[in-house]
Enzyme design. Structure first.
Site, PDB file in Angstrom:
ATOM      1  N   LYS A 137     -13.351  -9.609 -90.223  1.00 54.56           N
ATOM      2  CA  LYS A 137     -13.852 -10.722 -89.405  1.00 54.56           C
ATOM      3  C   LYS A 137     -13.253 -10.755 -87.995  1.00 54.56           C
ATOM      4  CE  LYS A 137     -15.017 -13.133 -93.646  1.00 54.56           C
ATOM      5  NZ  LYS A 137     -16.427 -13.358 -93.851  1.00 54.56           N
ATOM      6  N   ASP A 177      -4.706 -11.246 -98.669  1.00 57.40           N
ATOM      7  CA  ASP A 177      -6.037 -10.964 -98.144  1.00 57.40           C
ATOM      8  C   ASP A 177      -6.278 -11.950 -97.008  1.00 57.40           C
ATOM      9  OD1 ASP A 177      -8.652 -10.667 -97.502  1.00 57.40           O
ATOM     10  OD2 ASP A 177      -9.414 -10.740 -99.560  1.00 57.40           O
ATOM     11  N   TYR A 220     -12.029 -14.725-103.294  1.00 57.54           N
ATOM     12  CA  TYR A 220     -13.002 -13.640-103.158  1.00 57.54           C
ATOM     13  C   TYR A 220     -12.381 -12.547-102.304  1.00 57.54           C
ATOM     14  CZ  TYR A 220     -17.252 -11.142-101.639  1.00 57.54           C
ATOM     15  OH  TYR A 220     -18.200 -10.183-101.375  1.00 57.54           O
TER      16      TYR A 220
END
Ligand SMILES: Cc1ncc(COP(=O)(O)O)c(C=O)c1O
Length: 428
Positions: free
Chosen positions: A267, A239, A144
């Protein structure tokens, strides 16, 4: 157990917010029931609107690597916000956080800050397309990368690699330049590069895929990906929105000994405030406006409050040797849970990479590709989730979501989880 205050808030929320939530997984659809509303977080603990306390293994899905409301992060945010929350003009915090990223991540000379992981991956792909002058991108099934149109893509039927939109509202032509491959499959990569290598701008991958459970990859697969992309003039994008500043100071790249061309962050880099970033060598990043011809911008990008939160988080991690401590906390968790999981009535396997872990309900243990859970496993997970919740333990509300450890977790927390699991298994 009922949660009247949360239920009342959810009732109100559903009237004014679609599904009552601002991010779908929060709605508990995969486990049933109504979501809890939280009012406080401290260390490894959360308190809900009914005043009940929970041991938290979600950590806001990754940012809270120091735990909730870490005093140094709160102090940094407070001080920064008292001096003004945003200027829409440069501030020292941007330089300070960028210098830390450059000093930490292999191959990075420049960083551009944004406000989410979605923006980071979307912008990194635009940059890769501009730099290579090519259109195609490759992603992997089960990874994702946020909700940009061209990344919300599922693999086409059978062996087709053509991407199909995996959401309504994404026109087919928007995903026509996205190819989707299975993880763990060098042959599929080789075949695609043999057919279309000269047209592929970028391969984007979570180096430690953590969005379909936790799917650690064979180093040889990632090494082949690095070699093929280099051979064909394609950029490799790691990523690291989950893994960056979590699995090591230099993210998964450091752990794996593989340097990508571009990396994306989110994050942990914002320590709980909205920060994303994409980074790489100067000769690629200089294609961005205002130096170059590739447009990218953000009203709140690099704002002083978010930067202060990220700086305080990284500084605490560096000072406290955080990554080594997280690794040993992970090992301790594994040791504590092992006997309980071995005695579970159905197969439950602990998959762990550093401070990320996942209870896999697959019969055969840790999968390396995005497999669907066996029949009945999602229901079993739903029962386990609710039994833990009753016991004051907050787990991710989906069988496909990984759990997050923080430096605030202790051996006593792991004992509590082991006891909770033992009771949940006994009741099932
Ligand atoms: C690997 C990865 N990339 C990108 C994103 C998108 O980040 P955000 O939710 O901040 O937009 C996520 C979110 O979970 C993620 O896990």
């Amino acid at each position: 157990m009922s949660h009247p205050a949360s239920e009342a808030l959810f009732e109100r929320a559903r009237r004014v917010i679609p599904g009552g939530v601002n991010s779908p997984v929060r709605a508990f659809r995969a486990v049933g029931g109504a979501p809890l509303f939280f009012t406080r977080g401290q260390g490894s603990r959360l308190v809900d609107a009914d005043g009940r306390q929970y041991l938290d293994f979600v950590g806001s899905w990754g940012p809270l690597i120091l735990g909730h409301a870490h005093p140094e992060v709160v102090a940094a945010i407070t001080a920064a916000s008292q001096a003004g929350t945003t200027f829409g003009a440069p501030c020292a915090g941007e330089v300070e956080l960028a210098e830390r990223v450059v000093a930490s991540y292999p191959g990075v000379e420049q960083v551009r800050f944004v406000s989410s992981g979605t923006e980071a991956t979307m912008s990194a792909i635009r940059l890769a397309r501009a730099f290579t002058g090519r259109d195609l991108i490759v992603k992997f099934s089960g990874c994702y990368h946020g909700h940009a149109d061209h990344l919300l893509v599922a693999a086409g039927s059978g062996l087709a690699t053509f991407g199909r939109p995996s959401s309504a509202g994404v026109p087919e032509p928007f995903t026509a330049c996205t190819r989707v491959l299975p993880l763990d499959d060098e042959r599929a990569l080789e075949t695609l590069f043999a057919q279309e290598g000269g047209k592929i701008a970028a391969v984007i991958v979570e180096p430690v895929p953590a969005n379909h459970g936790l799917l650690p990859q064979r180093p040889a697969f990632l090494a082949r990906m690095r070699a093929l992309t280099r051979e064909h003039g394609t950029l490799l994008i790691f990523d690291e929105v989950i893994s960056g500043f979590r699995l090591a100071r230099g993210g998964a790249a450091e752990r794996l000994g593989i340097t990508p061309d571009l990396a994306t962050f989110g994050k942990v880099i914002g320590g709980g405030l909205p920060v994303g970033a994409f980074a790489g060598p100067r000769h690629i990043l200089s294609r961005l406006a205002p130096d170059g011809d590739t447009y990218q911008a953000g009203t709140l990008s690099g704002n002083p409050v978010a930067m202060a939160s990220g700086i305080a988080t990284l500084d605490a991690l560096i000072r406290e040797d955080g990554w080594r401590r997280l690794e040993s906390l992970g090992a301790q968790l594994e040791q504590t849970l092992r006997p309980v999981l071995d005695a579970a009535p159905c197969p439950v396997h602990l998959v762990r990479v550093g401070s990320l872990f996942w209870l896999s309900l697959h019969e055969a243990g840790a999968p390396r590709t995005a497999e669907t859970l066996p029949e009945g496993a999602a229901q079993r997970f739903g029962r386990l989730f609710h039994a833990l919740l009753e016991d004051g333990i907050y787990f991710p509300p989906s069988a496909y979501e990984a759990c997050f450890l923080s430096l605030a977790h202790t051996g006593a927390d792991f004992e509590q989880l082991a006891e909770g699991l033992r009771r949940a298994f006994a009741a099932s």
